[in-house]
Design a protein around this motif. Sequence first.
Motif, mmCIF file in Angstrom:
data_model
loop_
_atom_site.group_PDB
_atom_site.id
_atom_site.type_symbol
_atom_site.label_atom_id
_atom_site.label_comp_id
_atom_site.label_asym_id
_atom_site.label_seq_id
_atom_site.Cartn_x
_atom_site.Cartn_y
_atom_site.Cartn_z
ATOM 1 N N LEU A 662 43.898 70.344 43.367
ATOM 2 C CA LEU A 662 44.248 70.304 41.945
ATOM 3 C C LEU A 662 43.017 69.926 41.126
ATOM 4 O O LEU A 662 42.339 68.946 41.436
ATOM 5 N N PHE A 663 42.733 70.708 40.074
ATOM 6 C CA PHE A 663 41.595 70.402 39.213
ATOM 7 C C PHE A 663 41.746 69.010 38.620
ATOM 8 O O PHE A 663 42.844 68.598 38.231
ATOM 9 N N SER A 664 40.641 68.300 38.559
ATOM 10 C CA SER A 664 40.665 66.967 37.945
ATOM 11 C C SER A 664 39.355 66.748 37.213
ATOM 12 O O SER A 664 38.283 67.063 37.731
ATOM 13 N N TRP A 665 39.449 66.219 35.996
ATOM 14 C CA TRP A 665 38.248 65.863 35.241
ATOM 15 C C TRP A 665 38.239 64.358 34.980
ATOM 16 O O TRP A 665 37.731 63.888 33.967
ATOM 17 N N ASP A 666 38.819 63.621 35.896
ATOM 18 C CA ASP A 666 38.869 62.163 35.729
ATOM 19 C C ASP A 666 37.509 61.546 36.027
ATOM 20 O O ASP A 666 36.746 62.078 36.833
ATOM 21 N N PRO A 667 37.205 60.404 35.372
ATOM 22 C CA PRO A 667 35.929 59.723 35.663
ATOM 23 C C PRO A 667 35.899 59.184 37.086
ATOM 24 O O PRO A 667 36.935 59.105 37.755
ATOM 25 N N LYS A 668 34.724 58.809 37.553
ATOM 26 C CA LYS A 668 34.511 58.442 38.953
ATOM 27 C C LYS A 668 35.434 57.316 39.404
ATOM 28 O O LYS A 668 35.931 57.321 40.531
ATOM 29 N N ASP A 669 35.693 56.331 38.523
ATOM 30 C CA ASP A 669 36.509 55.177 38.932
ATOM 31 C C ASP A 669 37.983 55.545 39.129
ATOM 32 O O ASP A 669 38.760 54.754 39.651
ATOM 33 N N ARG A 670 38.379 56.744 38.711
ATOM 34 C CA ARG A 670 39.773 57.185 38.883
ATOM 35 C C ARG A 670 39.891 58.282 39.935
ATOM 36 O O ARG A 670 40.982 58.783 40.181
ATOM 37 N N GLU A 671 38.781 58.690 40.518
ATOM 38 C CA GLU A 671 38.797 59.788 41.488
ATOM 39 C C GLU A 671 39.276 59.327 42.861
ATOM 40 O O GLU A 671 39.285 58.132 43.158
ATOM 41 N N LEU A 672 39.608 60.291 43.671
ATOM 42 C CA LEU A 672 40.005 60.034 45.055
ATOM 43 C C LEU A 672 38.800 59.541 45.852
ATOM 44 O O LEU A 672 37.724 60.132 45.774
ATOM 45 N N THR A 673 38.957 58.455 46.583
ATOM 46 C CA THR A 673 37.852 57.899 47.374
ATOM 47 C C THR A 673 38.078 58.149 48.864
ATOM 48 O O THR A 673 39.175 58.534 49.288
ATOM 49 N N GLU A 674 37.041 57.910 49.647
ATOM 50 C CA GLU A 674 37.166 58.048 51.107
ATOM 51 C C GLU A 674 38.172 57.036 51.659
ATOM 52 O O GLU A 674 38.863 57.307 52.632
ATOM 53 N N GLU A 675 38.249 55.865 51.028
ATOM 54 C CA GLU A 675 39.220 54.857 51.460
ATOM 55 C C GLU A 675 40.644 55.359 51.250
ATOM 56 O O GLU A 675 41.529 55.157 52.090
ATOM 57 N N HIS A 676 40.873 56.049 50.125
ATOM 58 C CA HIS A 676 42.190 56.656 49.871
ATOM 59 C C HIS A 676 42.536 57.656 50.977
ATOM 60 O O HIS A 676 43.664 57.678 51.483
ATOM 61 N N ARG A 677 41.554 58.476 51.338
ATOM 62 C CA ARG A 677 41.776 59.480 52.378
ATOM 63 C C ARG A 677 42.141 58.812 53.706
ATOM 64 O O ARG A 677 43.048 59.242 54.413
ATOM 65 N N ARG A 678 41.394 57.760 54.036
ATOM 66 C CA ARG A 678 41.623 57.059 55.314
ATOM 67 C C ARG A 678 43.020 56.436 55.345
ATOM 68 O O ARG A 678 43.750 56.562 56.331
ATOM 69 N N LEU A 679 43.396 55.757 54.246
ATOM 70 C CA LEU A 679 44.701 55.095 54.191
ATOM 71 C C LEU A 679 45.838 56.118 54.217
ATOM 72 O O LEU A 679 46.875 55.885 54.836
ATOM 73 N N SER A 680 45.629 57.251 53.541
ATOM 74 C CA SER A 680 46.662 58.300 53.530
ATOM 75 C C SER A 680 46.874 58.852 54.931
ATOM 76 O O SER A 680 48.014 59.049 55.369
ATOM 77 N N LEU A 681 45.777 59.106 55.645
ATOM 78 C CA LEU A 681 45.880 59.622 57.022
ATOM 79 C C LEU A 681 46.588 58.605 57.916
ATOM 80 O O LEU A 681 47.446 58.972 58.735
ATOM 81 N N GLU A 682 46.247 57.326 57.762
ATOM 82 C CA GLU A 682 46.878 56.268 58.562
ATOM 83 C C GLU A 682 48.382 56.224 58.295
ATOM 84 O O GLU A 682 49.196 56.170 59.222
#
Length: 973
Positions: A662-682
Amino acid sequence: MAARGHVQDPNDRRLRPIYDYLDNGNNKMAIQQADKLLKKHKDLHCAKVLKAIGLQRTGKQDEAFSLAQEVATLEPTDDNSLQALTILYREMHRPELVTKLYEAAVKKVPLSEEYHSHLFMAYARVGEYKKMQQAGMALYKTVPKNPYYFWSVMSLVMQAISAQDEKLAQTMFLPLAERMVEKMVKEEKIEAEAEVQLYFMILERLGKYVEALDMVRGPLGEKLTSELQSRENKCMMMYQRLQLWPECNALSYKLLLKNPDEWQFYLSYFDSLFHLMDKSWSPPNEEEHCVEGPVHTTVAEAVKFVVDRMEEEDKKDSRPLRGPYMACLELIHRLRQRGCPDEEELGDPLELMLQFFGKFGDKPCCITDLKIYLHLLPPEQHTQFENRLGELVPLGEVGEDGFGFPGDTKALQRHLCVCQLSRVLGLQHTLDTEGKLCLITELKAHYHYGLQFGKSCLKTELQFSDTYCLMVAHVYIDLWTETGDENMLWQCLGVLEEGLSYSPSNAQFKLLLLLLFCRLGAFQPVVDLYSSLDAKHVQHDTIGYLLTRYAGSLGQFAAASQSYNFSLRFFHSNQKDTSEYIIQAYKYGAFEKIPEFIAFRTRLNQSLHFAQVRTERMLLDLYTEADITSSLEESVKAMGLCPEEDDIPWDNMRDNRDLTVLFSWDPKDRELTEEHRRLSLEEESVWLKVRSLTLRLLASLALLGHAPSKRNSDKTNENGVSAKSSTLQTLLSQLDLTLQTAAQITEKQTQYPFLGPPSSRLASALSSGSCHCQASALQLSLTLQELETTGLGKMSDVDFCTTGLQPSVHLQKQQDWGGECKGDVLEMKDSRLMTQPSLLETLVFFVETVCVVLWVASYSASVLRPLKSSLQKKKKKKTKDSSTPVVLSGFQEWTGSLQGIVTQALDHVKGQEASLTALKLAALTLGVGHAQTQECGFTRAAMDKVQTSYLGSLQELGDLLRKRADSLKSLKF
């Protein structure tokens, strides 16, 4: 099958009608025609195989297989029979049988090039690399052609890649492959580019980078012509591996002079430059810098080089290239990372970005190019940057609505880019509610104005102003998440529905609508949206999660089944398709692609999404079919479920989800992080573990009821019941541990970005009490197993009743229609429409739990019935005592309480249906004035879709509960 080429065999004319019937899908007529032919020509083996193909396609697999084997045992060598058997075995998913066919054919006709090559390809389909190597060499000896020799070499490489022992690969397979190629090199027999590519691949995997470099630079390298700059790219790769930074720098410099827009060469130029600076490397005084030419070793040289490239672009009459301008920003970024003051010589980043925007602002790529370097601007310059950008956008005079509009599509694209950059910089997020509503009004005005530029667009083309519409939706989502005002969400849906009416092929509109409908708990409109996306091949793995995450949780069981089929169809064909890709790669000499195809197949087989969809599909089938259309035992058997086996690759699980689709133009502090990816997979992995264990426990329960055990039989206790009980106990222990891990994960309460990964069903499953209730019910089956083994008289009635009533106590707690679940799934408050999609998800968990508890109750009845019968016989012989054992009365009490719980649930569902049907959405006031009438129409349409979907979900849940209530009645005795 029709394109079989010209065959001289006179039987071909006789077989032609059968082929035609099969090609046209008329399998019954094909079988009849084959039977007629076989009456006249009993020895016509091909007719027998074609009949088997017809039988296979009409579902008579066993009959087809036995018929095929009759022919296969005769070891036919005629082309017709062999081709027909090959087709049949492929359709049966038995490619290993094709190898036996051609092994026999090659023995009988050892000089046939065709049969040898068919045998090689048959081995390729099943991945028999050693046999492929041998078959390749046998083929080369029969017909000495280069491709066949290199088939054998590539098979050695594949043995090395697939070898579990890396040492074996490096000391045996690869060196042997290298020697085989070197032999051809010495004999000057290398003919094709593919052979050089294979030689390079072998040397690279052996770590012989110097030899690989010499080979590419030498005469053999001249054959590398199929790709642009193939030779240079390979040289660059080897320079980097060997850390020959002078050569890497000089080659990058040389290539950039030829093509100043090649971004990868800028990166290798900068990398090598700073490596040389760190090593304090300096060129020799008199000799050439290196074999590739002059080397740059200072920042000053790099700055001059980049500035010169920019100046050359400025002088051009034609449109300039983006590469040099981006290279300038990249160099500033790298110099700033190193704390180097020379960055000032390149200019002010703000002015450089304005210059870039001036040249490329009318291109959609401008935003993605500049977004990477916005961190070079300090926060205090953000507003200034936006204002300066606005000055570069040619807008018309301000009208009555207070806005000026672009005069053409280029000006429109520039204005769009400014709006996108404003959002990326976080300026839109700092606005208050009133400011955001004003922004929405402005963006809507620009969207509607921009539609005039796309009047001549085809339905498959996007409107020029679509991005405005998407940004409006994003601002509405901001307002919804910040204020909790659900009206913002309805407005967002209306805007996207309107956008889709003008631009029916816009995938971003569909994806965002799909996400929003799912968040609202309305699954019905989602299936059509996903279907219209026309997802191809691997997209079923990368974006399929958007659909399947919600498929089973919202009560639309028929639509959920269809959704799982979307994904599973792709995964099931993957094995067959990749085999064909590998065969084509061998045929056309694309050897470097073969390991990629193997890796691709592995990646899909180990996909998290594949494991999830397969598990959820089997659970859904059990919940909707078992003990309704067939028994639980038959359903489990049909699925081929084995509770002892866990075929999910937990240690090698691959998360292939595209979480940024999904397109997103949110600033860096609101973007998806690697930690989000890791927690989602877990989180997803633990939920999958819970579901997988539940499925295997249900399979164990089905096996427990497979056959009544003979009490007091030691053998049965040793081999049958005790083994099944042991599996059940093990799985229950694993489930208990997994639920403890799940509780720890849900305590973190991880919040993902709205456009990031959807949260799993884990938290709602635990909060609803569903998992613990199911575990409690399944635990009861162990107690019953003990009762079945020991008999009624030897077990404590109190123990059984305490354990037996636990599931219904849990179920009663789960069915808390008050408390957290107060209200209706859709209701009107103060002329506003409010939703509670969590009610639907809770109801689905309740229905699933009812199914599990009823299966346990059904098993209980199967255990207690014979025990009651034997007890009655004993009473007639010994005593006149007519009292019923507490175990039996406890069971009747339990089933009675279950009946009450299910009846209460049905009443609740009926009540929800009634209130939902009575809801009149026309009474809602959505907007004021004629201008908003059309927009309100789209919003109402979205509301109608949600209402219809909720109603469909409640009806399907009600139907399933009624069926379960009927099966519950049959348990009484």
